[in-house]
Design an enzyme around this catalytic site. Sequence first.
Site, PDB file in Angstrom:
ATOM      1  N   ASN A   5       1.247 -29.076  41.340  1.00 14.26           N
ATOM      2  CA  ASN A   5       1.642 -27.881  42.095  1.00 14.26           C
ATOM      3  C   ASN A   5       2.348 -26.905  41.157  1.00 14.26           C
ATOM      4  OD1 ASN A   5       4.621 -28.411  42.159  1.00 14.26           O
ATOM      5  ND2 ASN A   5       3.875 -30.275  43.146  1.00 14.26           N
TER       6      ASN A   5
ATOM      7  N   ASP B  12       2.617 -34.938  48.013  1.00 14.84           N
ATOM      8  CA  ASP B  12       2.610 -35.704  49.263  1.00 14.84           C
ATOM      9  C   ASP B  12       1.445 -36.690  49.291  1.00 14.84           C
ATOM     10  OD1 ASP B  12       4.865 -34.530  50.437  1.00 14.84           O
ATOM     11  OD2 ASP B  12       3.698 -32.762  51.003  1.00 14.84           O
TER      12      ASP B  12
ATOM     13  N   LYS C  44     -14.110 -40.491  33.045  1.00 11.63           N
ATOM     14  CA  LYS C  44     -14.222 -39.134  33.571  1.00 11.63           C
ATOM     15  C   LYS C  44     -15.307 -39.071  34.658  1.00 11.63           C
ATOM     16  CE  LYS C  44     -15.326 -34.460  32.090  1.00 11.63           C
ATOM     17  NZ  LYS C  44     -15.918 -33.642  31.041  1.00 11.63           N
TER      18      LYS C  44
ATOM     19  N   LYS D  50      13.009 -31.011  59.181  1.00  8.05           N
ATOM     20  CA  LYS D  50      13.159 -31.871  57.994  1.00  8.05           C
ATOM     21  C   LYS D  50      14.576 -32.424  57.902  1.00  8.05           C
ATOM     22  CE  LYS D  50       9.311 -30.108  55.382  1.00  8.05           C
ATOM     23  NZ  LYS D  50       8.737 -29.165  54.427  1.00  8.05           N
TER      24      LYS D  50
HETATM   25  O1  PMT Z   1      10.598 -25.542  40.363  1.00  3.52           O
HETATM   26  P1  PMT Z   1      10.632 -24.055  40.683  1.00  3.52           P
HETATM   27  O2  PMT Z   1       9.444 -23.328  40.084  1.00  3.52           O
HETATM   28  O3  PMT Z   1      11.936 -23.427  40.307  1.00  3.52           O
HETATM   29  O4  PMT Z   1      10.444 -23.874  42.264  1.00  3.52           O
HETATM   30  C1  PMT Z   1      11.446 -24.302  43.130  1.00  3.52           C
HETATM   31  C2  PMT Z   1      10.872 -25.065  44.341  1.00  3.52           C
HETATM   32  C3  PMT Z   1      10.025 -24.117  45.180  1.00  3.52           C
HETATM   33  C4  PMT Z   1       9.992 -26.243  43.877  1.00  3.52           C
HETATM   34  C5  PMT Z   1      12.118 -25.595  45.130  1.00  3.52           C
HETATM   35  O5  PMT Z   1      12.914 -24.506  45.535  1.00  3.52           O
HETATM   36  C6  PMT Z   1      11.669 -26.392  46.365  1.00  3.52           C
HETATM   37  O6  PMT Z   1      11.437 -25.856  47.432  1.00  3.52           O
HETATM   38  N1  PMT Z   1      11.557 -27.750  46.187  1.00  3.52           N
HETATM   39  C7  PMT Z   1      11.042 -28.659  47.222  1.00  3.52           C
HETATM   40  C8  PMT Z   1       9.549 -28.584  47.241  1.00  3.52           C
HETATM   41  C9  PMT Z   1       8.946 -29.532  48.279  1.00  3.52           C
HETATM   42  O7  PMT Z   1       8.295 -30.471  47.908  1.00  3.52           O
HETATM   43  O8  PMT Z   1       9.264 -29.280  49.518  1.00  3.52           O
HETATM   44  P2  PMT Z   1       8.752 -30.134  50.807  1.00  3.52           P
HETATM   45  O9  PMT Z   1       9.137 -29.310  51.961  1.00  3.52           O
HETATM   46  O10 PMT Z   1       7.302 -30.503  50.643  1.00  3.52           O
HETATM   47  O11 PMT Z   1       9.583 -31.472  50.722  1.00  3.52           O
HETATM   48  C10 PMT Z   1      10.825 -31.613  51.404  1.00  3.52           C
HETATM   49  C11 PMT Z   1      11.761 -32.454  50.580  1.00  3.52           C
HETATM   50  O12 PMT Z   1      11.284 -33.802  50.457  1.00  3.52           O
HETATM   51  C12 PMT Z   1      12.007 -31.957  49.165  1.00  3.52           C
HETATM   52  O13 PMT Z   1      13.379 -32.090  48.877  1.00  3.52           O
HETATM   53  C13 PMT Z   1      11.181 -32.908  48.310  1.00  3.52           C
HETATM   54  O14 PMT Z   1      11.747 -33.065  46.989  1.00  3.52           O
HETATM   55  C14 PMT Z   1      11.241 -34.194  49.100  1.00  3.52           C
HETATM   56  N2  PMT Z   1      10.069 -35.067  48.932  1.00  3.52           N
HETATM   57  C15 PMT Z   1       8.839 -34.652  49.334  1.00  3.52           C
HETATM   58  C16 PMT Z   1       7.749 -35.488  49.202  1.00  3.52           C
HETATM   59  C17 PMT Z   1       7.932 -36.783  48.642  1.00  3.52           C
HETATM   60  N3  PMT Z   1       6.918 -37.627  48.487  1.00  3.52           N
HETATM   61  N4  PMT Z   1       9.164 -37.174  48.265  1.00  3.52           N
HETATM   62  C18 PMT Z   1      10.238 -36.344  48.398  1.00  3.52           C
HETATM   63  O15 PMT Z   1      11.359 -36.718  48.030  1.00  3.52           O
END
Ligand code: PMT
Length: 288
Positions: free
Chosen positions: A87, A156, A166, A214
Amino acid sequence: MNVNMWNHATTQENVEMLRARGVKIIDPAEGYLACGMTGAGRLAGQEDIVAAVREVLKTQRDLDGETVLVTAGPTCEDLDPVRYITNRSSGKMGYAVAEAAARRGAKVILVSGPVNLEVPAGVERIDVRTAKEMHRAVVDRIANTSIVIFAAAVADYRPAEQRAEKIKKSDAPLTISLEPTTDILTEVAKNKGQKIVVGFAAETDYVAENARKKLSAKNADLIVANDVTAEGAGFDHDTNIVTLFSRDGRDLALPKMSKSEVAQRVLDEIVRLRSVLHGSAALKRSGV
Ligand code: PMT
């Protein structure tokens, strides 16, 4: 500076740009100017300059004694030896949080996906590539932490099958089967005890609703929500626009600011929550 030069749109836009990057500006004083005009443009008074410098140099040590684990950056999920799913995360947001926490006195462990950033001073970095490796690294280091901040954009889903060779090109459509990864935040928050657990939420619509969902579904204490479609927010920008949704019901919408400034505001909110949830004493809880 002449008052018209100072008030000119170009000067003001540039000053705003500097502020957004985290530069502290001491505004000029108003009064009689060397050019004969009156208005804003005089060198600020010595006392104002000294007060502003003191403010900037004031080192807050309100995280002394805390061990903070921060996740940052993207993960890469391999499909075959050549291709992977990832991503747009640059790691800037998470690195800013790690740097700010170290400056405020915390011992900081940064679990980082592949990014192109320097390790902030005083921070221990653990490099990982996949969601599985990030999960392992977090679980291995979590025991002695008191604050855990999940800024990483963790995949995710990962390819259900990782090919050793490959995948060959053909004219037929290719379907790739994906399987869910472990939600690291949810798993940590399940048994968080006295730890303060902070998640980020990268949203494109219904930001507040999704962030609140969340907060409760993941049992977090604070969710930092960013609308990643907004100008100057989210992935790879030096600025961000966030709203903080706290466990005690406080919502705090912040204007566009540098990621360093966002990091400070997130830590301020954690310090506030720490005293709301656990009383004002510092959480020196090794092993909790
Ligand atoms: O890195 P940058 O370019 O500075 O950009 C910043 C950012 C956009 C990445 C940051 O501000 C941000 O939003 N990070 C969280 C991104 C994310 O995965 O969001 P989510 O809504 O999908 O996940 C929610 C939370 O669960 C997040 O804290 C994530 O780290 C956590 N998560 C998600 C999936 C997973 N398998 N394990 C997790 O711990």
